[in-house]
Design a protein around this motif. Structure first.
Motif, short mmCIF file in Angstrom:
data_model
loop_
_atom_site.label_atom_id
_atom_site.label_comp_id
_atom_site.label_asym_id
_atom_site.label_seq_id
_atom_site.Cartn_x
_atom_site.Cartn_y
_atom_site.Cartn_z
N LEU A 201 11.82 -4.98 2.80
CA LEU A 201 11.82 -3.57 2.38
C LEU A 201 10.56 -2.94 2.95
N ASP A 202 10.74 -1.97 3.85
CA ASP A 202 9.55 -1.38 4.46
C ASP A 202 9.48 0.14 4.27
N GLN A 203 10.07 0.58 3.16
CA GLN A 203 9.89 1.97 2.71
C GLN A 203 9.44 1.89 1.26
N SER A 204 8.37 2.62 0.95
CA SER A 204 7.81 2.51 -0.40
C SER A 204 8.83 2.84 -1.49
N LEU A 205 9.68 3.83 -1.23
CA LEU A 205 10.65 4.19 -2.27
C LEU A 205 11.67 3.07 -2.48
N ARG B 99 -5.87 2.05 -0.08
CA ARG B 99 -5.93 3.50 -0.28
C ARG B 99 -4.70 4.25 0.21
N CYS B 100 -3.71 3.53 0.69
CA CYS B 100 -2.50 4.21 1.17
C CYS B 100 -1.66 4.68 -0.03
N PRO B 101 -1.33 5.98 -0.09
CA PRO B 101 -0.57 6.48 -1.25
C PRO B 101 0.83 5.87 -1.38
N TYR B 102 1.43 5.55 -0.23
CA TYR B 102 2.76 4.93 -0.28
C TYR B 102 2.64 3.51 -0.87
N ALA B 103 1.60 2.81 -0.43
CA ALA B 103 1.40 1.45 -0.95
C ALA B 103 1.04 1.48 -2.43
N MET B 104 0.28 2.51 -2.81
CA MET B 104 -0.12 2.63 -4.23
C MET B 104 1.11 2.76 -5.13
N ARG B 105 2.04 3.62 -4.72
CA ARG B 105 3.19 3.82 -5.61
C ARG B 105 4.07 2.58 -5.65
N ALA B 106 4.14 1.87 -4.53
CA ALA B 106 4.91 0.63 -4.53
C ALA B 106 4.23 -0.41 -5.44
N LYS C 123 7.73 -1.27 12.81
CA LYS C 123 7.20 0.09 12.77
C LYS C 123 5.74 0.12 12.29
N GLY C 124 5.30 -0.94 11.67
CA GLY C 124 3.87 -1.09 11.43
C GLY C 124 3.28 -0.24 10.33
N THR C 125 4.08 0.20 9.37
CA THR C 125 3.50 0.93 8.24
C THR C 125 3.53 0.03 6.99
N VAL C 126 2.60 0.33 6.09
CA VAL C 126 2.63 -0.32 4.77
C VAL C 126 3.10 0.72 3.75
N PRO C 127 3.68 0.26 2.66
CA PRO C 127 3.88 -1.12 2.24
C PRO C 127 5.11 -1.77 2.89
N VAL C 128 5.03 -3.11 2.95
CA VAL C 128 6.20 -3.91 3.34
C VAL C 128 6.34 -5.03 2.31
N GLU D 87 -5.51 -4.41 7.75
CA GLU D 87 -6.37 -3.42 8.41
C GLU D 87 -5.50 -2.71 9.43
N PHE D 88 -5.58 -1.39 9.49
CA PHE D 88 -4.69 -0.68 10.43
C PHE D 88 -4.99 -1.04 11.88
N ARG D 89 -6.28 -1.30 12.16
CA ARG D 89 -6.63 -1.56 13.56
C ARG D 89 -6.22 -2.95 14.02
N ASN D 90 -5.88 -3.80 13.08
CA ASN D 90 -5.54 -5.17 13.45
C ASN D 90 -4.44 -5.66 12.52
N LYS D 91 -3.24 -5.07 12.71
CA LYS D 91 -2.14 -5.40 11.79
C LYS D 91 -1.68 -6.83 12.03
N PRO D 92 -1.40 -7.55 10.95
CA PRO D 92 -0.99 -8.95 11.13
C PRO D 92 0.33 -9.05 11.91
N1 LIG Z 1 7.80 6.19 4.83
C1 LIG Z 1 6.84 5.12 4.68
C2 LIG Z 1 5.47 5.65 5.07
C3 LIG Z 1 4.36 4.63 4.99
C4 LIG Z 1 3.12 5.05 5.74
O1 LIG Z 1 3.13 6.01 6.53
N2 LIG Z 1 2.03 4.31 5.52
C5 LIG Z 1 0.86 4.57 6.32
C6 LIG Z 1 -0.43 4.38 5.52
S1 LIG Z 1 -0.65 5.54 4.22
C7 LIG Z 1 0.76 3.55 7.44
O2 LIG Z 1 1.01 2.39 7.21
N3 LIG Z 1 0.41 3.97 8.65
C8 LIG Z 1 0.30 3.08 9.77
C9 LIG Z 1 -0.82 3.40 10.66
O3 LIG Z 1 -1.58 4.34 10.37
O4 LIG Z 1 -1.00 2.71 11.66
C10 LIG Z 1 6.89 4.58 3.26
O5 LIG Z 1 7.29 5.32 2.35
O6 LIG Z 1 6.59 3.40 3.03
#
Ligand SMILES: N[C@@H](CCC(=O)N[C@@H](CS)C(=O)NCC(=O)O)C(=O)O
Length: 209
Positions: free
Chosen positions: A61-65, A10-17, A48-53, A34-39
Motif C-alpha cells: 500500500l503506497d498511498q497514505s489513505l 515530518r511527512c504529513p502523509y506518513a503522519m496520518r498513516a 514512485k518513491g514516496t512515503v508512506p509505504v 531519508e529522501f536523498r537516499n531512499k532504500p
Molecule cells: N499521495 C501520496 C503522497 C505521499 C508524498 O508525497 N510523500 C512525500 C513526503 S511528504 C514524499 O515521499 N516525497 C518524495 C520525495 O520528496 O522524494 C500519499 O498519500 O501517500
C-alpha cells in the motif's frame, strides 16, 4: 510477518498513516527513510518513491489513505470510518489537492517567485480555514461530534500550514480551527507517532553492494 512501514517523521502523509495504524493497534516494523537516499528495498516495491509505504504479505500500500483505510478495516474502536462517504471525500480531496498546492506555495515562497504570499495565504484561508471554522461552529469535529478519519487525514497539513508562520496563524480569526489543531497536537495519539527513529539502511547497502 509484521507489516513494514517506510516512513518519514515530518511527512504529513506518513503522519496520518502512522496515526491510523497506531489507533488500530497495528504493530509495524518502522523504517525511517531519508529522501536523498531512499532504500532500494522500498523502491523495489514502490518505484514512485514516496512515503508512506506499507508492505504486507503479498500486498503493498503506497498511498497514505489506503493505509489508513486498511488499518481501520482491521480495527476501528471509535468508529472513525462511520462517515458520509461523499462529504468525507470532498474534505480530503480539497485538502490533498488544491490546499496542498497552496501549502507548498506558502511554505516554499522561493520556489514560486511570481506569486504574492498575501494572495497565497488568502486563497488558503478561503479554501480551507474559513470552511473549517464554519463547520466547527456546528460540530466539534469536521464530520460531526466525533473524531473521524477526515480530521486525522487533514490535521497534519493544517499543522504544517500553522507552522510556516506561527505568529501569523495565531493572529487569524479562526479560534475553533486553532482549538481543533491544538487538541490534535496535544493528543497522545499524535505524540505517540512522533518518536524519532534511526534511518533505515538496507542490509545490501550496509554490506556496500
Ligand atoms: N499521495 C501520496 C503522497 C505521499 C508524498 O508525497 N510523500 C512525500 C513526503 S511528504 C514524499 O515521499 N516525497 C518524495 C520525495 O520528496 O522524494 C500519499 O498519500 O501517500
Amino acid at each position: 510477518m509484521i507489516p513494514v512501514l517506510y516512513s518519514y517523521r515530518r511527512c504529513p502523509y506518513a503522519m496520518r498513516a502512522r496515526m491510523a495504524l497506531k489507533y488500530a493497534d497495528i504493530q509495524v516494523e518502522h523504517r525511517e527513510i531519508e529522501f536523498r537516499n531512499k532504500p532500494k528495498s522500498m523502491l523495489l516495491v514502490s518505484p514512485k518513491g514516496t512515503v508512506p509505504v506499507l508492505c504486507l504479505d503479498g500486498l503493498v500500500l503506497d498511498q497514505s489513505l489506503d493505509i489508513m483505510r486498511w488499518a481501520l478495516e482491521k480495527s476501528d474502536p471509535d468508529g472513525w470510518s462511520s462517515l458520509d462517504a461523499i462529504a468525507s471525500q470532498a474534505w480530503i480531496e480539497k485538502n490533498d489537492g488544491p490546499f496542498k498546492v497552496l501549502l507548498d506555495q506558502y511554505k516554499y515562497p522561493n520556489r514560486f517567485p511570481d506569486l504574492s504570499q498575501e494572495d497565497v495565504l488568502n486563497s488558503a484561508i478561503d479554501l480551507m480555514l474559513k470552511p473549517m471554522e464554519s463547520t466547527l461552529q456546528l460540530s466539534k469535529y469536521l464530520m460531526g461530534n466525533k473524531m473521524s478519519l477526515v480530521d486525522v487525514a487533514i490535521f497534519p497539513f493544517i499543522r504544517q500550514f500553522a507552522a510556516v508562520n506561527p505568529q501569523c496563524f495565531e493572529e487569524l480569526p479562526f479560534p475553533l480551527v486553532k482549538a481543533w489543531l491544538n487538541q490534535h497536537l496535544e493528543s497522545d495519539l499524535f505524540n505517540s507517532v512522533m518518536d524519532k527513529h534511526p534511518t533505515w539502511i538496507d542490509v545490501s547497502e550496509e554490506a556496500g553492494e
